[in-house]
Design a protein around this motif. Structure first.
Motif, PDB file in Angstrom:
ATOM      1  N   UNK A  15      -3.187   4.705  -2.426  1.00  0.00           N
ATOM      2  CA  UNK A  15      -2.340   3.861  -1.594  1.00  0.00           C
ATOM      3  C   UNK A  15      -3.201   3.142  -0.570  1.00  0.00           C
ATOM      4  N   UNK A  16      -2.895   1.876  -0.340  1.00  0.00           N
ATOM      5  CA  UNK A  16      -3.653   1.072   0.627  1.00  0.00           C
ATOM      6  C   UNK A  16      -2.907   1.092   1.957  1.00  0.00           C
ATOM      7  N   UNK A  17      -3.353   1.952   2.855  1.00  0.00           N
ATOM      8  CA  UNK A  17      -2.696   2.077   4.154  1.00  0.00           C
ATOM      9  C   UNK A  17      -3.168   0.986   5.104  1.00  0.00           C
ATOM     10  N   UNK A  18      -2.239   0.442   5.849  1.00  0.00           N
ATOM     11  CA  UNK A  18      -2.540  -0.561   6.872  1.00  0.00           C
ATOM     12  C   UNK A  18      -1.702  -0.192   8.092  1.00  0.00           C
ATOM     13  N   UNK A  19      -2.320   0.386   9.083  1.00  0.00           N
ATOM     14  CA  UNK A  19      -1.595   0.945  10.225  1.00  0.00           C
ATOM     15  C   UNK A  19      -1.517  -0.053  11.380  1.00  0.00           C
ATOM     16  N   UNK A  20      -0.807  -1.158  11.153  1.00  0.00           N
ATOM     17  CA  UNK A  20      -0.784  -2.238  12.143  1.00  0.00           C
ATOM     18  C   UNK A  20      -0.057  -1.834  13.420  1.00  0.00           C
ATOM     19  N   UNK A  21       1.048  -1.109  13.299  1.00  0.00           N
ATOM     20  CA  UNK A  21       1.783  -0.722  14.501  1.00  0.00           C
ATOM     21  C   UNK A  21       0.906   0.146  15.406  1.00  0.00           C
ATOM     22  N   UNK A  22       0.039   0.926  14.809  1.00  0.00           N
ATOM     23  CA  UNK A  22      -0.817   1.828  15.586  1.00  0.00           C
ATOM     24  C   UNK A  22      -1.862   1.092  16.403  1.00  0.00           C
ATOM     25  N   UNK A  23      -1.997  -0.224  16.202  1.00  0.00           N
ATOM     26  CA  UNK A  23      -2.969  -0.992  16.980  1.00  0.00           C
ATOM     27  C   UNK A  23      -2.368  -1.535  18.274  1.00  0.00           C
ATOM     28  N   UNK A 107       1.650   1.960   6.993  1.00  0.00           N
ATOM     29  CA  UNK A 107       2.172   0.853   6.195  1.00  0.00           C
ATOM     30  C   UNK A 107       1.424   0.789   4.873  1.00  0.00           C
ATOM     31  N   UNK A 108       2.181   0.637   3.785  1.00  0.00           N
ATOM     32  CA  UNK A 108       1.605   0.519   2.449  1.00  0.00           C
ATOM     33  C   UNK A 108       2.144  -0.756   1.809  1.00  0.00           C
ATOM     34  N   UNK A 109       1.236  -1.680   1.482  1.00  0.00           N
ATOM     35  CA  UNK A 109       1.629  -2.932   0.822  1.00  0.00           C
ATOM     36  C   UNK A 109       2.789  -3.617   1.528  1.00  0.00           C
ATOM     37  N   UNK A 110       2.717  -3.710   2.844  1.00  0.00           N
ATOM     38  CA  UNK A 110       3.707  -4.449   3.607  1.00  0.00           C
ATOM     39  C   UNK A 110       4.964  -3.693   3.956  1.00  0.00           C
ATOM     40  N   UNK A 111       5.035  -2.418   3.616  1.00  0.00           N
ATOM     41  CA  UNK A 111       6.208  -1.609   3.953  1.00  0.00           C
ATOM     42  C   UNK A 111       5.793  -0.405   4.787  1.00  0.00           C
ATOM     43  N   UNK A 112       6.420  -0.264   5.965  1.00  0.00           N
ATOM     44  CA  UNK A 112       6.192   0.934   6.760  1.00  0.00           C
ATOM     45  C   UNK A 112       6.879   2.119   6.093  1.00  0.00           C
ATOM     46  N   UNK A 113       6.228   3.272   6.183  1.00  0.00           N
ATOM     47  CA  UNK A 113       6.740   4.495   5.562  1.00  0.00           C
ATOM     48  C   UNK A 113       7.031   5.506   6.655  1.00  0.00           C
ATOM     49  N   UNK A 114       8.259   5.951   6.740  1.00  0.00           N
ATOM     50  CA  UNK A 114       8.681   6.909   7.760  1.00  0.00           C
ATOM     51  C   UNK A 114       9.209   8.180   7.107  1.00  0.00           C
ATOM     52  N   UNK A 115       8.950   9.297   7.756  1.00  0.00           N
ATOM     53  CA  UNK A 115       9.596  10.558   7.405  1.00  0.00           C
ATOM     54  C   UNK A 115      10.670  10.833   8.453  1.00  0.00           C
ATOM     55  N   UNK A 116      11.920  10.897   8.019  1.00  0.00           N
ATOM     56  CA  UNK A 116      13.023  11.171   8.941  1.00  0.00           C
ATOM     57  C   UNK A 116      13.465  12.616   8.771  1.00  0.00           C
ATOM     58  N   UNK A 117      13.361  13.366   9.861  1.00  0.00           N
ATOM     59  CA  UNK A 117      13.693  14.784   9.821  1.00  0.00           C
ATOM     60  C   UNK A 117      12.466  15.662   9.771  1.00  0.00           C
ATOM     61  N   UNK A 118      11.298  15.083  10.150  1.00  0.00           N
ATOM     62  CA  UNK A 118      10.022  15.779   9.986  1.00  0.00           C
ATOM     63  C   UNK A 118       9.592  16.566  11.215  1.00  0.00           C
ATOM     64  N   UNK A 119      10.522  16.817  12.147  1.00  0.00           N
ATOM     65  CA  UNK A 119      10.194  17.713  13.243  1.00  0.00           C
ATOM     66  C   UNK A 119      10.203  17.053  14.608  1.00  0.00           C
ATOM     67  N   UNK A 120      10.010  17.881  15.624  1.00  0.00           N
ATOM     68  CA  UNK A 120      10.055  17.444  17.008  1.00  0.00           C
ATOM     69  C   UNK A 120       9.019  16.363  17.313  1.00  0.00           C
ATOM     70  N   UNK A 121       9.421  15.440  18.190  1.00  0.00           N
ATOM     71  CA  UNK A 121       8.508  14.431  18.724  1.00  0.00           C
ATOM     72  C   UNK A 121       8.685  14.433  20.243  1.00  0.00           C
TER      73      UNK A 121
END
Length: 494
Positions: A15-23, A107-121
């Motif tokens: 998978x080609x990750x592109x972490x734009x939000x993290x910048x 982000x992978x190929x222009x789509x952000x990937x989220x885990x919903x329900x993955x624990x406390x933040x």
């Protein structure tokens, strides 16, 4: 920007990750890792969503991927984080909110990937950071159902489950939805930085959204060359289209808080949603909404109100109030136009004519007066137009006011004489779905899944991905809801 240290057991996928939000900077998020769940299992997977994201669908059968998408194992190249935002909830300023149980992997190929329900933040507040099987199945199926209907929406790659207990009104079991969208930025992100007096971060956010999702706003001449006014106008236009598509299929979102409104005009955060059975403009699908703020007929006005909140949040960038108001006021033309186009298509017309207006208004009044099943009516009408051997009684029998319906049908039939009937029928059968995710169908899938039978989830997904097809093997799912469906209570609790 702080980074989590690399994990020695990270799973390396193609998978080609592109972490734009993290910048964007430290003010926008908190880096963290998901919290593992014991003994996860697949509940549902969407091969179509996988393909849209550039994932090999075989990954959704891989036990290592199962662990990763439950939050038990990191993915090489991802940068997990939870973002901060604020917002108005049920019309009241709620202050700082944020991803309380959603963790953005990247982000992978222009789509952000989220885990919903993955624990406390850090933004979980009084919550536990978990999602339950019940709500996770509903979000998974709804996301793909809305995509099948052609409604702008986030997508759902999969849902995984665990027998780990989670307390809600009762003890339930945990689940994680992997959901995807070009961006999960919300109106509430803008509200957060405006409310907290952070104009620098507000500008960084707006520029990020423009540069990556609305580049045309940089060259839009209509708004005196102000890209931020152009952005507000563009978001207004997309929101108008989204809500018009909701109203045309009888979809109730249930919790249209500003923190649940996508800056891209996507349907996100499926909680106490419902596709209406009997048509009732005043229907309230969320049992937590005791004041009826988010009743079905109010959804366009609520969207407009939420857009004004966004406009207020962007004022440090826009400066001139009249420019912001002018951008927002476009909703008053754009929404009715978008809704009229969709209703015209439901009646078989490729364009909107003034003569259609009383016909559209007339049928909606009749549907509401007799509480006619919304989806079944439009599908039966489509078949009546498509097949001369189908008697009008198949549609008339849905109404108590037969005379009223006959008068309406006469007016509608006169309009039909001006267009090729076969073309009208083809458009109607592609516009009026046979299947929607009714509450009782979701409940059947949930009850089976609680017994570790995930076949109903898989079959429902198959049908809902192509809801305009006939699917004769699942004809019962296109019928009237059972009496017990009216007793299903859906609230914000998930």
């Amino acid at each position: 920007m702080p980074h989590l240290p690399p994990a020695p057991d990270a799973l390396d996928l193609p998978l080609r990750w592109n972490n734009r939000f993290a910048t964007l900077g430290d003010a926008f998020f908190a880096p963290l890792s998901p919290t593992p769940l014991p003994a996860p299992y697949w509940v549902g997977t969407s091969a179509a969503a996988a393909r849209s994201a550039g994932w090999d669908e075989a990954l959704l059968r891989d036990p290592d991927v199962l662990q990763a998408l439950t939050g038990n194992r990191p993915l090489t190249g991802s940068t997990p984080l939870a973002s901060v935002y604020s917002g108005h909830q049920f019309g009241q300023w709620a202050g700082q909110l944020g991803d309380g149980r959603a963790i953005l992997l990247g982000e992978v190929d222009g789509l952000e990937v989220q885990l919903k329900g993955a624990g406390l933040t850090p933004f979980s507040r009084m919550g536990d950071g978990r999602a339950v099987l019940r709500s996770s199945i509903r979000e998974f199926l709804a996301s793909e159902a809305m995509h099948g209907l052609g409604v702008p929406t986030s997508r759902a790659l999969c849902v995984t489950g665990s027998d780990a207990p989670v307390r809600r009104e009762t003890i339930e079991t945990a689940a994680v939805v992997t959901r995807m969208a070009p961006s999960f930025i919300r109106f509430g992100h803008f509200e957060h930085f405006c409310h907290h007096g952070m104009p620098g971060e507000l500008k960084i956010l707006a520029d990020f959204v423009i540069d990556h999702y609305y580049p045309e706003c940089r060259t839009e001449a209509r708004w005196n060359g102000n890209p931020y006014v152009a952005l507000l106008a563009a978001v207004t236009a997309r929101t108008a289209e989204m809500v018009a598509s909701w109203q045309a299929v009888g979809f109730c979102h249930g919790v249209m808080n500003t923190d649940n409104m996508s800056i891209l005009g996507l349907t996100i955060d499926y909680g106490p949603f419902q596709f209406m059975d009997a048509y009732d403009p005043g229907h309230i699908c969320n049992h937590s909404d005791t004041g009826g703020r988010y009743a079905f007929y109010k959804q366009p006005n609520v969207a407009y109100w939420n857009l004004f909140c966004l406009g207020q949040a962007m004022m440090p960038l826009i400066d001139e109030q009249e420019h912001a108001i002018a951008a927002l006021e476009t909703f008053k033309d754009l929404y009715p136009q978008a809704f009229a186009r969709r209703m015209a298509a439901k009646l078989g017309f490729t364009d909107v004519q003034e003569a259609q207006k009383p016909v559209i208004e007339g049928i909606l009044k009749l549907l509401a007066a007799d509480k006619v099943d919304f989806t079944i009516f439009w599908r039966r009408l489509s078949h009546w137009v498509a097949d001369s051997s189908v008697k009008a009684d198949s549609v008339r029998d849905l109404f108590l006011d037969r005379a009223g319906f006959d008068a309406w049908l006469l007016s509608y039939s006169e309009l039909l004489t001006h267009i090729p009937r076969a073309l009208a029928a083809d458009l109607m059968l592609k516009t009026n779905p046979k299947y929607v995710l009714r509450n009782h169908l979701g409940e059947q899938a949930i009850q089976a899944a609680r017994q570790k039978d995930f076949s109903v989830v898989a079959d429902l997904l198959k049908v809902l991905e192509t809801p305009y097809d006939e699917h004769p093997d699942f004809e019962a799912w296109a019928g009237f809801p059972p009496d017990w469906a009216a007793q299903i209570s859906i609230s914000c609790s998930s």
